[in-house]
Write an enzyme that holds these catalytic residues in place. Structure first.
Site: not given
Ligand code: ADP
Ligand code: ZN
Length: 218
Positions: A14, A127, A160, A172
């Site tokens: 994404k 990554r 990282r 996750r």
């Molecule tokens: P990825 O999609 O690779 O897991 P992101 O950078 O989008 O990574 O998100 C990393 C972390 O940030 C998530 O595991 C969560 O803890 C938090 N997070 C990000 N966006 C949200 C959201 N919209 N709602 C709740 N937690 C979020």
């Protein structure tokens, strides 16, 4: 004016595709993950509060992330918005709809990026991101150049993420299937969902997304 949501599990690509769309269409990328990491890096109260939750791979509360998005949207209209990592729950999706409606905006497309779990683990544990410009590298598919310099900005330090390890990734993924994947049905029912195969080369995925957006109203 384009408003797009990129939906998909962690590691689906994404962020990479969002950056491409920013370049190609002049839209603003709104990544709640990036915003939360920035809050941590700058040491705000909120940043400190979410650090452990994020490191474990759990979701931050709806209240916090909706607040972040509301703040960015109220900063004014850009050429459009691309949401990356938001919404992640049905409550977030409802909040987004209301916020956009207040601005007189609708959604042009919700694009689901499909990638199987095995590929996600391989991608995420390999990554690394440039400290200077945020360009994403991957030990296997797109290694950091042998001279140690970022091809985009020439930076020489790479990070990282604390949550890019197998345990946290498993969490996750679980959060994704439990709380975020219902959004696929939700947007499908609203007639807004379109899917691309996220396993292809970056350019091929970008092309598939461009094809979808070509058909969407702008
Ligand atoms: P990825 O999609 O690779 O897991 P992101 O950078 O989008 O990574 O998100 C990393 C972390 O940030 C998530 O595991 C969560 O803890 C938090 N997070 C990000 N966006 C949200 C959201 N919209 N709602 C709740 N937690 C979020
Ligand atoms: Zn760079």
């Amino acid at each position: 004016m384009t408003t797009i949501i990129l939906l998909g599990p962690p590691g689906a690509g994404k962020g990479t595709q969002a950056r491409r769309l920013v370049e190609a269409r002049g839209v603003v990328q709104l990544s709640t993950g990036d915003m939360l990491r920035e809050a941590q890096a700058s040491g705000t109260e909120m940043g400190k509060r979410v650090a452990d939750v994020m490191a474990r791979g759990e979701l931050v509360t709806d209240e916090i992330v909706i607040g972040l998005i509301r703040e960015k949207l109220s900063a004014g209209l850009a050429g459009g918005f691309i949401f990356d990592g938001f919404p992640r729950t049905l409550a977030q999706a409802d909040a987004l709809e209301a916020l956009l409606a207040e601005m007189g905006l609708g959604l042009d497309a919700v694009i689901e990026m499909r990638v199987d779990d095995k590929a996600l683990v391989a991608r995420i544990t390999a990554r690394a991101t440039c400290d200077g410009c945020g360009e994403v590298y991957n030990d296997i598919t797109k290694p950091i150049p042998t001279d140690g310099q970022c091809t985009i900005c020439g930076g020489t330090t790479f990070k990282r993420r604390a949550d890019d390890n197998e345990d946290s990734l498993r969490q996750r993924l679980m959060e994704y299937y439990k709380k975020t994947s219902p959004l696929i049905g939700y947007y499908h029912a609203k007639g807004q969902l379109q899917a691309v195969d996220g396993l292809g080369e970056i350019d091929a995925v970008a092309k598939a997304i461009a094809d979808i957006l070509g058909q969407a109203k702008s």
